[in-house]
Design a protein around this motif. Sequence first.
Motif, PDB file in Angstrom:
ATOM      1  N   SER A   1       2.247  15.471   0.770  1.00 43.84           N
ATOM      2  CA  SER A   1       2.341  14.013   0.804  1.00 43.84           C
ATOM      3  C   SER A   1       3.792  13.542   0.933  1.00 43.84           C
ATOM      4  O   SER A   1       4.083  12.596   1.675  1.00 43.84           O
ATOM      5  CB  SER A   1       1.704  13.442  -0.467  1.00 43.84           C
ATOM      6  N   ILE A   2       4.712  14.202   0.224  1.00 47.80           N
ATOM      7  CA  ILE A   2       6.125  13.825   0.306  1.00 47.80           C
ATOM      8  C   ILE A   2       6.664  14.051   1.711  1.00 47.80           C
ATOM      9  O   ILE A   2       7.337  13.181   2.300  1.00 47.80           O
ATOM     10  CB  ILE A   2       6.945  14.623  -0.729  1.00 47.80           C
ATOM     11  N   LEU A   3       6.379  15.210   2.280  1.00 48.14           N
ATOM     12  CA  LEU A   3       6.887  15.511   3.621  1.00 48.14           C
ATOM     13  C   LEU A   3       6.214  14.642   4.679  1.00 48.14           C
ATOM     14  O   LEU A   3       6.823  14.326   5.711  1.00 48.14           O
ATOM     15  CB  LEU A   3       6.669  16.987   3.939  1.00 48.14           C
ATOM     16  N   GLY A   4       4.958  14.270   4.450  1.00 47.51           N
ATOM     17  CA  GLY A   4       4.276  13.412   5.414  1.00 47.51           C
ATOM     18  C   GLY A   4       4.858  12.014   5.489  1.00 47.51           C
ATOM     19  O   GLY A   4       4.783  11.358   6.533  1.00 47.51           O
ATOM     20  N   ASN A   5       5.454  11.539   4.406  1.00 47.41           N
ATOM     21  CA  ASN A   5       6.067  10.206   4.416  1.00 47.41           C
ATOM     22  C   ASN A   5       7.345  10.140   5.234  1.00 47.41           C
ATOM     23  O   ASN A   5       7.807   9.036   5.574  1.00 47.41           O
ATOM     24  CB  ASN A   5       6.369   9.765   2.981  1.00 47.41           C
TER      25      ASN A   5
ATOM     26  N   ILE B   1      17.233  14.716  -0.418  1.00 52.17           N
ATOM     27  CA  ILE B   1      16.525  14.776  -1.699  1.00 52.17           C
ATOM     28  C   ILE B   1      15.017  14.799  -1.480  1.00 52.17           C
ATOM     29  O   ILE B   1      14.289  15.597  -2.106  1.00 52.17           O
ATOM     30  CB  ILE B   1      16.937  13.584  -2.588  1.00 52.17           C
ATOM     31  N   VAL B   2      14.553  13.943  -0.587  1.00 53.85           N
ATOM     32  CA  VAL B   2      13.108  13.849  -0.353  1.00 53.85           C
ATOM     33  C   VAL B   2      12.576  15.120   0.276  1.00 53.85           C
ATOM     34  O   VAL B   2      11.572  15.695  -0.179  1.00 53.85           O
ATOM     35  CB  VAL B   2      12.799  12.620   0.521  1.00 53.85           C
ATOM     36  N   ILE B   3      13.236  15.608   1.328  1.00 55.43           N
ATOM     37  CA  ILE B   3      12.713  16.783   2.025  1.00 55.43           C
ATOM     38  C   ILE B   3      12.830  18.043   1.170  1.00 55.43           C
ATOM     39  O   ILE B   3      11.946  18.915   1.194  1.00 55.43           O
ATOM     40  CB  ILE B   3      13.442  16.973   3.388  1.00 55.43           C
ATOM     41  N   SER B   4      13.891  18.152   0.390  1.00 59.35           N
ATOM     42  CA  SER B   4      14.031  19.329  -0.478  1.00 59.35           C
ATOM     43  C   SER B   4      12.985  19.326  -1.591  1.00 59.35           C
ATOM     44  O   SER B   4      12.434  20.384  -1.945  1.00 59.35           O
ATOM     45  CB  SER B   4      15.438  19.372  -1.072  1.00 59.35           C
ATOM     46  N   SER B   5      12.685  18.163  -2.159  1.00 57.35           N
ATOM     47  CA  SER B   5      11.659  18.097  -3.209  1.00 57.35           C
ATOM     48  C   SER B   5      10.290  18.476  -2.657  1.00 57.35           C
ATOM     49  O   SER B   5       9.517  19.182  -3.330  1.00 57.35           O
ATOM     50  CB  SER B   5      11.619  16.702  -3.819  1.00 57.35           C
ATOM     51  N   GLY B   6       9.973  18.038  -1.451  1.00 60.26           N
ATOM     52  CA  GLY B   6       8.683  18.392  -0.850  1.00 60.26           C
ATOM     53  C   GLY B   6       8.569  19.882  -0.583  1.00 60.26           C
ATOM     54  O   GLY B   6       7.532  20.500  -0.855  1.00 60.26           O
TER      55      GLY B   6
ATOM     56  N   PHE C   1       0.827  -1.209   0.000  1.00 57.16           N
ATOM     57  CA  PHE C   1       0.000   0.000   0.000  1.00 57.16           C
ATOM     58  C   PHE C   1       0.860   1.257   0.000  1.00 57.16           C
ATOM     59  O   PHE C   1       0.526   2.248  -0.659  1.00 57.16           O
ATOM     60  CB  PHE C   1      -0.935  -0.020   1.212  1.00 57.16           C
ATOM     61  N   ASP C   2       1.962   1.228   0.733  1.00 56.53           N
ATOM     62  CA  ASP C   2       2.881   2.366   0.671  1.00 56.53           C
ATOM     63  C   ASP C   2       3.463   2.508  -0.729  1.00 56.53           C
ATOM     64  O   ASP C   2       3.632   3.617  -1.239  1.00 56.53           O
ATOM     65  CB  ASP C   2       4.009   2.184   1.697  1.00 56.53           C
ATOM     66  N   GLY C   3       3.788   1.372  -1.344  1.00 55.61           N
ATOM     67  CA  GLY C   3       4.337   1.419  -2.690  1.00 55.61           C
ATOM     68  C   GLY C   3       3.341   1.971  -3.698  1.00 55.61           C
ATOM     69  O   GLY C   3       3.717   2.737  -4.598  1.00 55.61           O
ATOM     70  N   VAL C   4       2.063   1.600  -3.555  1.00 55.75           N
ATOM     71  CA  VAL C   4       1.029   2.122  -4.461  1.00 55.75           C
ATOM     72  C   VAL C   4       0.899   3.632  -4.313  1.00 55.75           C
ATOM     73  O   VAL C   4       0.754   4.369  -5.309  1.00 55.75           O
ATOM     74  CB  VAL C   4      -0.317   1.420  -4.192  1.00 55.75           C
TER      75      VAL C   4
END
Length: 257
Positions: free
Chosen positions: A103-107, A125-130, A50-53
């Motif tokens: 959604s990105i930052l919530g993950n 990379i993840v936090i900067s993109s969010g 479900f996380d992957g989806v």
Amino acid sequence: MPFFKRSLAGPGYVVLNVIRVCNIICLLAVVAASAVMLVKTFIVSKFFFFDGVSHVITAALSLFLIITELPLFRGYVARNWPLLAPQSGFVTLGVLMIILGVSILGNLNKQATSQKSLGTSFWQIVISSGIVVIIFGVVNLFASYIFRNKKQGITARQVRAHGATSEQKTQTLSYSPTSSSNNSHRRSFHLNRSDTLPSYYTQSPRHADMRQTRNISAPVNVDHSQFDKFKENSEPVGLQRPDSAMHPAYNSRNNQF
């Protein structure tokens, strides 16, 4: 105010195209961040499906927004996604970018995508993109209202596409018979002088030819002696005029005197 809007049309062409490039870069960063989190989710999380989806949906939405920002499939986008078409502003795009960033930052609160699991480089990379996609989502919202001309019906997307000539381009598209902006949806029935309503009586060519070539025969020879018996019976019988003294008018006068 109209002069202010007209003066922004030229610079708006440059500014909005720069924002377009930044939007594409931000959305590509979201795709990369979603791919990183997707891989880490398969490795660490027990409920990876479900996380992957969710990560796949985020990446697919980002790719779709990139396509709408590029001059690709404009007819398809205008017909099926009118809120992302040139006749609309950047409000929908900005809202979707903000949702993607949240959604990105919530993950990052999950164990599979935490800083410890991702590592410092991937976590950055993840936090900067969010953060960046949220910022440019807000920028798109403001740009949609700053560079539009509501009185003339010119949106910020049209300014980004045509610049200072957006007013003339918009008028040309609105009067063009092949424009698909509002044509598909705004048609009226016009009856010209040369147009006629359908007739409920249609005359076949055969009947028309018969009417044109119809000949009337001459009178036939009639034996008039056969009508003599009717003439004898129809002669008037001799009648005599009654006496005037018997007229009722004279009788009423005599009675009075």
